[in-house]
Design a protein around this motif. Structure first.
Motif, PDB file in Angstrom:
ATOM      1  N   ILE A   1     -12.574  -1.179  10.919  1.00 49.95           N
ATOM      2  CA  ILE A   1     -13.669  -1.595  11.618  1.00 49.95           C
ATOM      3  C   ILE A   1     -14.442  -0.984  10.055  1.00 49.95           C
ATOM      4  O   ILE A   1     -15.217  -2.263  10.012  1.00 49.95           O
ATOM      5  N   VAL A   2     -14.386  -0.051   9.207  1.00 51.85           N
ATOM      6  CA  VAL A   2     -15.388  -0.798   8.021  1.00 51.85           C
ATOM      7  C   VAL A   2     -14.316  -0.885   6.523  1.00 51.85           C
ATOM      8  O   VAL A   2     -15.346  -1.328   5.764  1.00 51.85           O
ATOM      9  N   GLY A   3     -13.305  -2.046   7.316  1.00 52.57           N
ATOM     10  CA  GLY A   3     -13.371  -2.842   6.085  1.00 52.57           C
ATOM     11  C   GLY A   3     -12.775  -2.258   4.868  1.00 52.57           C
ATOM     12  O   GLY A   3     -12.364  -2.564   3.372  1.00 52.57           O
ATOM     13  N   ALA A   4     -11.829  -1.014   5.215  1.00 57.76           N
ATOM     14  CA  ALA A   4     -11.593  -0.105   3.842  1.00 57.76           C
ATOM     15  C   ALA A   4     -10.440  -1.365   3.255  1.00 57.76           C
ATOM     16  O   ALA A   4     -10.446  -0.726   2.412  1.00 57.76           O
ATOM     17  N   ALA A   5      -9.462  -1.460   4.571  1.00 59.73           N
ATOM     18  CA  ALA A   5      -8.578  -2.140   3.155  1.00 59.73           C
ATOM     19  C   ALA A   5      -7.868  -3.714   3.362  1.00 59.73           C
ATOM     20  O   ALA A   5      -9.056  -3.871   3.773  1.00 59.73           O
ATOM     21  N   PRO A   6      -7.754  -4.041   2.236  1.00 62.29           N
ATOM     22  CA  PRO A   6      -7.393  -6.005   2.460  1.00 62.29           C
ATOM     23  C   PRO A   6      -6.739  -6.194   3.462  1.00 62.29           C
ATOM     24  O   PRO A   6      -5.846  -5.840   4.890  1.00 62.29           O
TER      25      PRO A   6
ATOM     26  N   GLY B   1       1.523   3.115  -2.542  1.00 61.47           N
ATOM     27  CA  GLY B   1       0.127   2.495  -4.167  1.00 61.47           C
ATOM     28  C   GLY B   1       0.584   0.843  -3.407  1.00 61.47           C
ATOM     29  O   GLY B   1      -0.535  -0.240  -4.385  1.00 61.47           O
ATOM     30  N   ASP B   2       1.286   0.879  -2.627  1.00 62.70           N
ATOM     31  CA  ASP B   2       1.334  -0.777  -2.264  1.00 62.70           C
ATOM     32  C   ASP B   2       0.546  -1.261  -1.541  1.00 62.70           C
ATOM     33  O   ASP B   2      -0.054  -3.046  -1.462  1.00 62.70           O
ATOM     34  N   VAL B   3      -0.322  -0.359  -1.215  1.00 61.27           N
ATOM     35  CA  VAL B   3      -1.227  -0.886  -0.271  1.00 61.27           C
ATOM     36  C   VAL B   3      -2.311  -0.168  -1.094  1.00 61.27           C
ATOM     37  O   VAL B   3      -2.953   1.291  -0.270  1.00 61.27           O
ATOM     38  N   THR B   4      -3.774  -0.322  -1.396  1.00 58.61           N
ATOM     39  CA  THR B   4      -4.913  -0.004  -1.806  1.00 58.61           C
ATOM     40  C   THR B   4      -6.720  -0.325  -1.180  1.00 58.61           C
ATOM     41  O   THR B   4      -6.320  -1.324  -0.917  1.00 58.61           O
ATOM     42  N   PRO B   5      -6.680   0.540  -0.918  1.00 56.54           N
ATOM     43  CA  PRO B   5      -8.793   0.488   0.288  1.00 56.54           C
ATOM     44  C   PRO B   5      -9.320  -0.563  -1.218  1.00 56.54           C
ATOM     45  O   PRO B   5      -9.032  -0.783  -2.470  1.00 56.54           O
ATOM     46  N   VAL B   6      -9.999  -1.024  -0.555  1.00 55.30           N
ATOM     47  CA  VAL B   6     -10.752  -2.254  -1.403  1.00 55.30           C
ATOM     48  C   VAL B   6     -11.636  -1.070  -2.405  1.00 55.30           C
ATOM     49  O   VAL B   6     -11.584  -0.174  -1.889  1.00 55.30           O
ATOM     50  N   GLU B   7     -12.231  -2.344  -3.294  1.00 60.26           N
ATOM     51  CA  GLU B   7     -13.119  -1.061  -4.056  1.00 60.26           C
ATOM     52  C   GLU B   7     -13.916  -0.184  -4.221  1.00 60.26           C
ATOM     53  O   GLU B   7     -14.219   0.697  -4.387  1.00 60.26           O
TER      54      GLU B   7
END
Length: 79
Positions: free
Chosen positions: A5-10, A29-35
């Motif tokens: 909902i908040v768009g935290a991940a790519p 570390g293979d999936v990191t949140p957007v900046e």
């Protein structure tokens, strides 16, 4: 679901995997949140650490209370 909902991940991220990796403090570390959500991972990890510790404490408190009740019951039956 909140991560989506908040768009935290790519886009295209498995959000359940992302949540569990952070919550269990594995941090692959293979999936990191957007900046703009970079602090979300460490905050989720600390939440996981605290809740695992709290859950363990509650389980031990319940077991201790059950053992004390059983001991008292045994003492009364011997009297």
């Amino acid at each position: 679901m909140t991560y989506r909902i908040v768009g935290a991940a790519p886009p295209g991220t498995d959000f359940i995997y992302f949540a569990f990796v952070n919550y269990t403090t594995l941090g692959y570390g293979d999936v990191t949140p957007v900046e703009r959500w970079h602090l979300l991972g460490p905050m989720t990890a600390m939440n996981g650490v605290l809740l695992f510790g709290w859950s363990t404490a509650v389980i031990f408190a319940v077991l201790r209370a059950a053992m004390m009740a059983q001991t008292e019951k045994s003492k009364k039956s011997l009297s």
